[in-house]
Write a protein that holds these residues in place. Structure first.
Motif, mmCIF file in Angstrom:
data_model
loop_
_atom_site.group_PDB
_atom_site.id
_atom_site.type_symbol
_atom_site.label_atom_id
_atom_site.label_comp_id
_atom_site.label_asym_id
_atom_site.label_seq_id
_atom_site.Cartn_x
_atom_site.Cartn_y
_atom_site.Cartn_z
ATOM 1 N N HIS A 114 0.827 -1.213 0.000
ATOM 2 C CA HIS A 114 0.000 0.000 0.000
ATOM 3 C C HIS A 114 0.862 1.265 0.000
ATOM 4 O O HIS A 114 0.506 2.264 -0.633
ATOM 5 C CB HIS A 114 -0.922 -0.002 1.214
ATOM 6 N N LEU A 115 1.967 1.236 0.709
ATOM 7 C CA LEU A 115 2.863 2.390 0.711
ATOM 8 C C LEU A 115 3.470 2.620 -0.674
ATOM 9 O O LEU A 115 3.650 3.767 -1.105
ATOM 10 C CB LEU A 115 3.965 2.199 1.751
ATOM 11 N N TYR A 117 2.009 1.764 -3.523
ATOM 12 C CA TYR A 117 0.921 2.331 -4.322
ATOM 13 C C TYR A 117 0.766 3.821 -4.021
ATOM 14 O O TYR A 117 0.567 4.633 -4.938
ATOM 15 C CB TYR A 117 -0.399 1.609 -4.024
ATOM 16 N N THR A 118 0.842 4.174 -2.742
ATOM 17 C CA THR A 118 0.736 5.582 -2.341
ATOM 18 C C THR A 118 1.827 6.407 -3.004
ATOM 19 O O THR A 118 1.582 7.512 -3.512
ATOM 20 C CB THR A 118 0.839 5.713 -0.812
ATOM 21 N N TRP A 119 3.036 5.878 -3.008
ATOM 22 C CA TRP A 119 4.174 6.542 -3.643
ATOM 23 C C TRP A 119 3.929 6.705 -5.146
ATOM 24 O O TRP A 119 4.209 7.753 -5.725
ATOM 25 C CB TRP A 119 5.433 5.735 -3.375
ATOM 26 N N VAL A 163 -2.155 2.829 6.706
ATOM 27 C CA VAL A 163 -1.546 2.743 5.363
ATOM 28 C C VAL A 163 -2.595 2.461 4.292
ATOM 29 O O VAL A 163 -2.485 2.960 3.163
ATOM 30 C CB VAL A 163 -0.418 1.684 5.326
ATOM 31 N N LEU A 166 -4.116 5.774 3.642
ATOM 32 C CA LEU A 166 -3.228 6.615 2.836
ATOM 33 C C LEU A 166 -3.329 6.261 1.359
ATOM 34 O O LEU A 166 -3.451 7.139 0.497
ATOM 35 C CB LEU A 166 -1.776 6.449 3.314
ATOM 36 N N MET A 167 -3.257 4.976 1.059
ATOM 37 C CA MET A 167 -3.341 4.533 -0.329
ATOM 38 C C MET A 167 -4.680 4.945 -0.945
ATOM 39 O O MET A 167 -4.735 5.464 -2.073
ATOM 40 C CB MET A 167 -3.161 3.017 -0.395
ATOM 41 N N SER A 168 -5.750 4.740 -0.192
ATOM 42 C CA SER A 168 -7.075 5.065 -0.710
ATOM 43 C C SER A 168 -7.241 6.567 -0.903
ATOM 44 O O SER A 168 -7.856 7.009 -1.886
ATOM 45 C CB SER A 168 -8.137 4.539 0.257
ATOM 46 N N TRP A 169 -6.691 7.353 0.000
ATOM 47 C CA TRP A 169 -6.742 8.811 -0.121
ATOM 48 C C TRP A 169 -6.108 9.275 -1.419
ATOM 49 O O TRP A 169 -6.683 10.047 -2.175
ATOM 50 C CB TRP A 169 -6.054 9.455 1.083
ATOM 51 N N ARG A 170 -4.892 8.755 -1.695
ATOM 52 C CA ARG A 170 -4.190 9.200 -2.894
ATOM 53 C C ARG A 170 -4.897 8.708 -4.166
ATOM 54 O O ARG A 170 -4.942 9.413 -5.180
ATOM 55 C CB ARG A 170 -2.738 8.716 -2.887
ATOM 56 N N ALA A 193 -9.190 1.066 -5.164
ATOM 57 C CA ALA A 193 -8.942 1.363 -3.753
ATOM 58 C C ALA A 193 -10.190 1.126 -2.907
ATOM 59 O O ALA A 193 -10.112 0.553 -1.808
ATOM 60 C CB ALA A 193 -8.472 2.806 -3.605
#
Length: 247
Positions: A114-115, A117-119, A163, A166-170, A193
């Motif tokens: 997930h991190l 994906y966020t990146w 986390v 975070l991924m879903s937010w982005r 997401a």
């Protein structure tokens, strides 16, 4: 200017892209079906059952790699998605032996995924209201399941909710942009997401709170679907996104 000719070329190019994508997705679709046809019992985990479980995600990694090779360009976005898929596959392996004490290890692998994906999704546009909404939902969910958690799982679940949020937010923030910047690739990540959240929440409820009928079938089908949608997002990226990521 030959407008009709230009539109015709665009349609042909779009059809060729769809055909190419569909061909590269065949291994994923086949292994997806194999998983549900075999339906190996989770009570007797083995390396074979772990392989069958993670094969669809590995095939999505093949899809990402094959698409990049066909373009002759290995974009940073696609690389991050590929590595995230590999960590997800590793998480699947650990979760195969989840009842033998490896559930937290699987959560850690998915947390790293997930991190990544966020990146890959980046921090533009920010859309803080989406983050606040997801934070509120995460807090409500964590409070609801807290009494069912024991030992290290109390902290592991809190970290995983963060986390995943975070991924879903982005992913959602990328889709909540102007109509000019919006693409079907960004929409894929947003829908993926949301489905990922549903899949993980149902998995946690079934494992820690109470038994949910047909939970495994629902969790795995939504999980594979979410991973497929996120993987598909590599096919189309907007020019503004590529510009700010490269500079």
């Amino acid at each position: 200017m030959d407008i009709m000719g230009h539109d015709s070329r665009r349609q042909k190019k779009k059809f060729a892209t769809m055909k190419s994508v569909g061909t590269k997705l065949i291994p994923f679709l086949k292994t997806f079906c194999i998983y549900f046809v075999l339906w190996l019992p989770t009570s007797n985990p083995s390396w074979f059952s772990a392989l069958i479980k993670c094969l669809p995600v590995l095939c999505l990694g093949f899809f990402v790699l094959a698409h990049s090779i066909s373009l002759g360009v290995h974009r940073p976005y696609a690389k991050k998605v590929l590595v995230a898929l590999l960590f997800s596959a590793l998480g699947d392996v650990f979760l195969t032996w989840g009842d033998q004490g490896f559930f937290i290890h699987g959560m850690l692998m998915f947390g790293i995924s997930h991190l990544l994906y966020t990146w890959a999704f980046g921090l533009r546009p920010l859309r803080l209201w989406i983050a606040l909404m997801l934070l509120l939902l995460g807090v409500i969910y964590y409070v609801a399941v807290y009494s069912y958690l024991r030992g290290p799982m109390i902290y592991a679940m809190a970290g995983y909710v963060v986390v995943l949020g975070l991924m879903s937010w982005r992913a959602l923030a990328r889709a909540a942009c102007s109509s000019y910047d919006r693409t079907w690739g960004r929409s894929c990540t947003a829908v993926g997401a949301v489905i990922f959240i549903m899949s993980d929440l149902l998995l946690a409820i079934d494992r820690f709170c109470f038994t949910v009928p047909h939970a495994r079938a629902i969790v795995m089908s939504t999980y594979y679907g979410a991973q497929m949608l996120i993987s598909l997002s590599i096919v189309e990226q907007s020019e503004p996104e590529m510009f700010w990521k490269q500079n």
